[in-house]
Design a protein around this motif. Structure first.
Motif, PDB file in Angstrom:
ATOM      1  N   PHE A 184       0.837  -1.214   0.000  1.00 31.71           N
ATOM      2  CA  PHE A 184       0.000   0.000   0.000  1.00 31.71           C
ATOM      3  C   PHE A 184       0.870   1.262   0.000  1.00 31.71           C
ATOM      4  CE2 PHE A 184      -3.333  -2.919   1.397  1.00 31.71           C
ATOM      5  CZ  PHE A 184      -4.448  -2.420   0.738  1.00 31.71           C
ATOM      6  N   LEU A 185       1.916   1.264   0.846  1.00 35.41           N
ATOM      7  CA  LEU A 185       2.754   2.465   0.937  1.00 35.41           C
ATOM      8  C   LEU A 185       3.534   2.683  -0.364  1.00 35.41           C
ATOM      9  CD1 LEU A 185       3.724   4.832   2.623  1.00 35.41           C
ATOM     10  CD2 LEU A 185       5.483   3.357   3.617  1.00 35.41           C
ATOM     11  N   LYS A 186       4.054   1.576  -0.911  1.00 31.39           N
ATOM     12  CA  LYS A 186       4.820   1.704  -2.148  1.00 31.39           C
ATOM     13  C   LYS A 186       3.930   2.224  -3.282  1.00 31.39           C
ATOM     14  CE  LYS A 186       7.647  -0.947  -5.356  1.00 31.39           C
ATOM     15  NZ  LYS A 186       8.004  -2.285  -5.812  1.00 31.39           N
ATOM     16  N   GLN A 187       2.707   1.685  -3.353  1.00 32.44           N
ATOM     17  CA  GLN A 187       1.757   2.145  -4.367  1.00 32.44           C
ATOM     18  C   GLN A 187       1.518   3.642  -4.243  1.00 32.44           C
ATOM     19  OE1 GLN A 187       1.623  -0.407  -6.710  1.00 32.44           O
ATOM     20  NE2 GLN A 187      -0.439   0.344  -6.987  1.00 32.44           N
ATOM     21  N   ALA A 188       1.316   4.107  -3.000  1.00 37.83           N
ATOM     22  CA  ALA A 188       1.011   5.523  -2.772  1.00 37.83           C
ATOM     23  C   ALA A 188       2.184   6.401  -3.227  1.00 37.83           C
ATOM     24  CB  ALA A 188       0.682   5.757  -1.299  1.00 37.83           C
ATOM     25  N   VAL A 189       3.406   5.976  -2.863  1.00 39.81           N
ATOM     26  CA  VAL A 189       4.581   6.773  -3.241  1.00 39.81           C
ATOM     27  C   VAL A 189       4.743   6.793  -4.762  1.00 39.81           C
ATOM     28  CG1 VAL A 189       7.098   6.954  -3.072  1.00 39.81           C
ATOM     29  CG2 VAL A 189       5.758   6.382  -1.044  1.00 39.81           C
ATOM     30  N   GLN A 190       4.585   5.607  -5.375  1.00 38.52           N
ATOM     31  CA  GLN A 190       4.719   5.538  -6.839  1.00 38.52           C
ATOM     32  C   GLN A 190       3.678   6.401  -7.544  1.00 38.52           C
ATOM     33  OE1 GLN A 190       4.710   1.298  -7.491  1.00 38.52           O
ATOM     34  NE2 GLN A 190       6.898   1.269  -7.945  1.00 38.52           N
ATOM     35  N   LEU A 191       2.481   6.392  -6.970  1.00 40.72           N
ATOM     36  CA  LEU A 191       1.396   7.171  -7.570  1.00 40.72           C
ATOM     37  C   LEU A 191       1.699   8.673  -7.505  1.00 40.72           C
ATOM     38  CD1 LEU A 191      -1.193   6.418  -8.956  1.00 40.72           C
ATOM     39  CD2 LEU A 191      -2.383   6.537  -6.762  1.00 40.72           C
ATOM     40  N   VAL A 192       2.257   9.113  -6.371  1.00 42.36           N
ATOM     41  CA  VAL A 192       2.624  10.527  -6.239  1.00 42.36           C
ATOM     42  C   VAL A 192       3.690  10.902  -7.265  1.00 42.36           C
ATOM     43  CG1 VAL A 192       3.909  12.125  -4.769  1.00 42.36           C
ATOM     44  CG2 VAL A 192       1.946  10.918  -3.854  1.00 42.36           C
ATOM     45  N   LEU A 193       4.710  10.014  -7.381  1.00 41.72           N
ATOM     46  CA  LEU A 193       5.776  10.289  -8.349  1.00 41.72           C
ATOM     47  C   LEU A 193       5.215  10.365  -9.762  1.00 41.72           C
ATOM     48  CD1 LEU A 193       8.587   7.946  -6.955  1.00 41.72           C
ATOM     49  CD2 LEU A 193       8.681  10.441  -7.096  1.00 41.72           C
ATOM     50  N   LYS A 194       4.308   9.431 -10.044  1.00 40.18           N
ATOM     51  CA  LYS A 194       3.729   9.374 -11.390  1.00 40.18           C
ATOM     52  C   LYS A 194       2.893  10.627 -11.673  1.00 40.18           C
ATOM     53  CE  LYS A 194       0.652   6.493 -14.069  1.00 40.18           C
ATOM     54  NZ  LYS A 194      -0.441   5.541 -13.868  1.00 40.18           N
ATOM     55  N   LYS A 195       2.052  10.990 -10.714  1.00 38.48           N
ATOM     56  CA  LYS A 195       1.205  12.175 -10.885  1.00 38.48           C
ATOM     57  C   LYS A 195       2.058  13.426 -11.090  1.00 38.48           C
ATOM     58  CE  LYS A 195      -3.065  11.428  -8.227  1.00 38.48           C
ATOM     59  NZ  LYS A 195      -3.741  11.931  -7.018  1.00 38.48           N
ATOM     60  N   ALA A 196       3.197  13.477 -10.360  1.00 41.39           N
ATOM     61  CA  ALA A 196       4.042  14.668 -10.444  1.00 41.39           C
ATOM     62  C   ALA A 196       4.985  14.598 -11.645  1.00 41.39           C
ATOM     63  CB  ALA A 196       4.857  14.813  -9.159  1.00 41.39           C
ATOM     64  N   GLY A 197       5.063  13.420 -12.268  1.00 42.34           N
ATOM     65  CA  GLY A 197       5.977  13.259 -13.394  1.00 42.34           C
ATOM     66  C   GLY A 197       7.431  13.360 -12.973  1.00 42.34           C
ATOM     67  N   LEU A 198       7.731  12.874 -11.772  1.00 45.09           N
ATOM     68  CA  LEU A 198       9.098  12.951 -11.254  1.00 45.09           C
ATOM     69  C   LEU A 198       9.668  11.552 -11.055  1.00 45.09           C
ATOM     70  CD1 LEU A 198       8.519  15.633  -8.483  1.00 45.09           C
ATOM     71  CD2 LEU A 198       9.796  15.978 -10.604  1.00 45.09           C
ATOM     72  N   SER A 199      10.997  11.461 -11.082  1.00 42.23           N
ATOM     73  CA  SER A 199      11.638  10.196 -10.750  1.00 42.23           C
ATOM     74  C   SER A 199      12.204  10.334  -9.329  1.00 42.23           C
ATOM     75  CB  SER A 199      12.743   9.873 -11.746  1.00 42.23           C
ATOM     76  OG  SER A 199      13.781  10.805 -11.592  1.00 42.23           O
ATOM     77  N   PRO A 200      12.469   9.180  -8.655  1.00 40.24           N
ATOM     78  CA  PRO A 200      12.929   9.251  -7.254  1.00 40.24           C
ATOM     79  C   PRO A 200      14.166  10.107  -7.062  1.00 40.24           C
ATOM     80  CG  PRO A 200      12.308   7.003  -7.818  1.00 40.24           C
ATOM     81  CD  PRO A 200      12.219   7.795  -9.083  1.00 40.24           C
ATOM     82  N   ASP A 201      15.070  10.159  -8.065  1.00 38.40           N
ATOM     83  CA  ASP A 201      16.291  10.935  -7.831  1.00 38.40           C
ATOM     84  C   ASP A 201      16.068  12.447  -7.918  1.00 38.40           C
ATOM     85  OD1 ASP A 201      15.862  10.682 -10.525  1.00 38.40           O
ATOM     86  OD2 ASP A 201      17.978  10.930 -11.058  1.00 38.40           O
ATOM     87  N   GLU A 202      14.842  12.834  -8.214  1.00 36.34           N
ATOM     88  CA  GLU A 202      14.522  14.281  -8.167  1.00 36.34           C
ATOM     89  C   GLU A 202      13.930  14.672  -6.816  1.00 36.34           C
ATOM     90  OE1 GLU A 202      13.038  15.785 -12.315  1.00 36.34           O
ATOM     91  OE2 GLU A 202      12.456  13.681 -12.107  1.00 36.34           O
ATOM     92  N   ILE A 203      13.877  13.712  -5.891  1.00 33.89           N
ATOM     93  CA  ILE A 203      13.309  13.952  -4.557  1.00 33.89           C
ATOM     94  C   ILE A 203      14.455  14.027  -3.553  1.00 33.89           C
ATOM     95  CG2 ILE A 203      11.692  13.105  -2.810  1.00 33.89           C
ATOM     96  CD1 ILE A 203      10.376  13.715  -5.516  1.00 33.89           C
ATOM     97  N   ASP A 204      14.421  15.040  -2.668  1.00 32.10           N
ATOM     98  CA  ASP A 204      15.540  15.240  -1.748  1.00 32.10           C
ATOM     99  C   ASP A 204      15.430  14.385  -0.485  1.00 32.10           C
ATOM    100  OD1 ASP A 204      16.685  17.183  -3.426  1.00 32.10           O
ATOM    101  OD2 ASP A 204      15.200  18.632  -2.730  1.00 32.10           O
TER     102      ASP A 204
END
Lengths: 147, 341
Positions: B66-86
């Motif tokens: 559930f948590l992984k899905q939520a994080v992935q969904l946020v990244l997808k909605k924002a059009g960002l990849s994990p390395d753009e997150i501080d």
């Protein structure tokens, strides 16, 4: 607000359990389970040679029912409805062990299932053994060791 | 070092509150179980799983899903990849916040695991805002999760055990929420936070955590109002985390005792998430309760301009099963966060 006063208020404002409803349900459910047990016992009385063996077969059968109802996810709903009526009969004892087994199976056979099997039932067994021992002592003190 | 040589903290308001500048909830996502999806807020969640186990072999793995899905969904909605997150700031109820740690392993973002029980989301919002406002980050993902079965296993009894729930018992929400905090974007802004302090009024009944947490919520609310000079009327909504029906009653009583009438301004995530027909006892609880309700229904209604300024107060009972069985009382905490359009 002073914590002591607050604790008082919490007690005053706590929702009151519906004792009449809960006791009636427990009586009905516990009674139904006992009635089924009686039928099972009457049946085994017909086919088993002694009363003792009929009792043993009845207990084993009721434990089986409790275990199966637990495995199918029914027994916890009975408990939610009938409270102690589900917990007190031997089916409830079966439920306590099977539900633990189902939950802790995922944590491994040794570290999970077999070590946590008695996590709820443990006290029942300990108290049964201790009380049995004390009653046995009293009995032999008053009636002699081999009476 | 004498006080005179240190520049005073300039972003504080009153004794406890911090003013936050330019931090927004730029994206958000909620993933919940079937029971939550069938509740009154069902349509507000991004994703409703039909299986509370999400086809995973253990509830712990399911919670992680559930948590992984939520994080992935946020990244997808924002059009960002994990390395753009501080930073990734996240927490949950399981021992050693293991759900969040395993989830953080998947993304490779610098990570802090937070534990404030069901108030964890409040802690994540606070620390995330401070990191961004302090100039230490541009984008942060915050998250929190809980799962009915993994929580029951850790805190209470086996799932199939015949226990009769009390009217004050709460139902742990299965689900997770994640949000992207950033300077830019168009979501609601975080304008103030009032961090909670541990409040313990000596209650030890873990079947009534709402009543135990209410004093912490009231403490934070009163400190927030006193720091900011605001009144209840300055907010369209004051939403507490998971006080549930019983705890909300006690919270209102405590507020009234301090001369504050909450009236219809106050709602509680634990009360909102389930209907009475779902027999949740006093309501929902768990780290996912305030997280999913705030990140779905509350913030959506802000974007719909139904609410313009909301004070969210996630609440948490910080006990553990060991201290509870040793007869200790329940230490509680509540963090206040102001959302504005």
């Amino acid at each position: 607000m002073d914590p002591k006063r607050y604790r008082q208020l919490v007690q005053e404002r706590a929702p009151k359990p519906n004792v009449v409803r809960d006791a009636t349900r427990a009586f009905l459910l516990g009674g139904c389970i006992a009635l089924i047990g009686q039928f099972v016992f009457d049946y085994f009385r017909l086919i088993e040679p002694t009363r003792g063996e009929a009792v043993a077969a009845t207990l084993a059968t009721m434990i089986f029912f409790g275990a199966v109802l637990t495995a199918f996810g029914v027994y916890d709903k009975l408990g939610e409805w009938g409270g102690a009526g589900a917990a007190i009969p031997i089916t409830g004892f079966a439920n306590s062990m099977v539900s633990s087994a189902m939950d802790f199976r995922r944590d491994g056979i040794i570290t999970g299932l077999t070590s946590k099997l008695f996590v709820i039932a443990g006290p029942v067994i300990v108290f049964a053994v201790v009380v049995g021992f004390i009653v046995g002592l009293l009995r032999s003190a008053f009636l002699g060791l081999f009476a | 070092m004498s006080a005179a040589t240190v520049a005073p903290a300039t972003k504080r308001v009153g004794k406890y509150t911090l003013a936050i500048d330019q931090v927004r909830i730029a994206q958000r996502a909620t993933v919940v179980g079937p029971r939550e999806g069938a509740g009154p807020l069902g349509k507000w969640f991004d994703q409703v799983e039909q299986d509370h186990m999400a086809e995973q072999p253990t509830p712990e793995k399911a919670e992680r899903y559930f948590l992984k899905q939520a994080v992935q969904l946020v990244l997808k909605k924002a059009g960002l990849s994990p390395d753009e997150i501080d930073f990734f700031l996240s927490g949950d109820l399981l021992n050693q916040v293991i759900t969040s740690s395993f989830t953080a392993r998947e993304f490779g973002i610098p990570f802090f695991g937070l534990f404030n029980a069901c108030a964890t989301f409040g802690a994540a919002l606070t620390l995330g805002s401070v990191l961004i406002d302090g100039g230490y980050a541009n984008r942060i993902i915050i998250g929190a999760s809980s799962h009915y079965q993994s929580a029951e296993r850790q805190y209470r009894y086996p799932i199939e055990l015949n226990v009769q729930r009390k009217a004050t018992n709460q139902w742990t929400v299965t689900g997770a929420g994640a949000a992207l905090l950033a300077r830019d974007g168009s979501g609601p802004r975080i304008t103030m936070v009032t961090p909670g302090r541990v409040v313990d009024y000596g209650l030890s009944d873990t079947n009534d955590m709402g009543s135990a947490m209410a004093p912490a919520a009231a403490d934070t609310l009163l400190r927030h109002l006193s720091d900011t000079g605001r009144s209840i009327g300055d907010y369209d909504l004051i939403v507490t985390g998971d006080l549930s029906a019983q705890g909300s009653k006690m919270f209102r009583l405590l507020a009234k005792d301090a001369g504050i009438t909450l009236g219809n301004t106050h709602q509680d995530c634990g009360v909102l998430i389930y209907s009475q027909e779902q027999q949740p006892g006093a309501g929902g609880s768990g780290a996912a309760c305030s997280t999913t309700v705030i990140l779905s229904y509350i913030l959506s209604e802000m974007e719909n301009t139904r609410y313009r300024r909301v004070l969210a107060i996630p609440t948490g009972a910080l006990h553990n099963p060991l201290t509870a069985s040793q007869g200790e009382t329940i230490p509680c905490i509540a963090h206040a966060v102001v959302f504005e359009l």
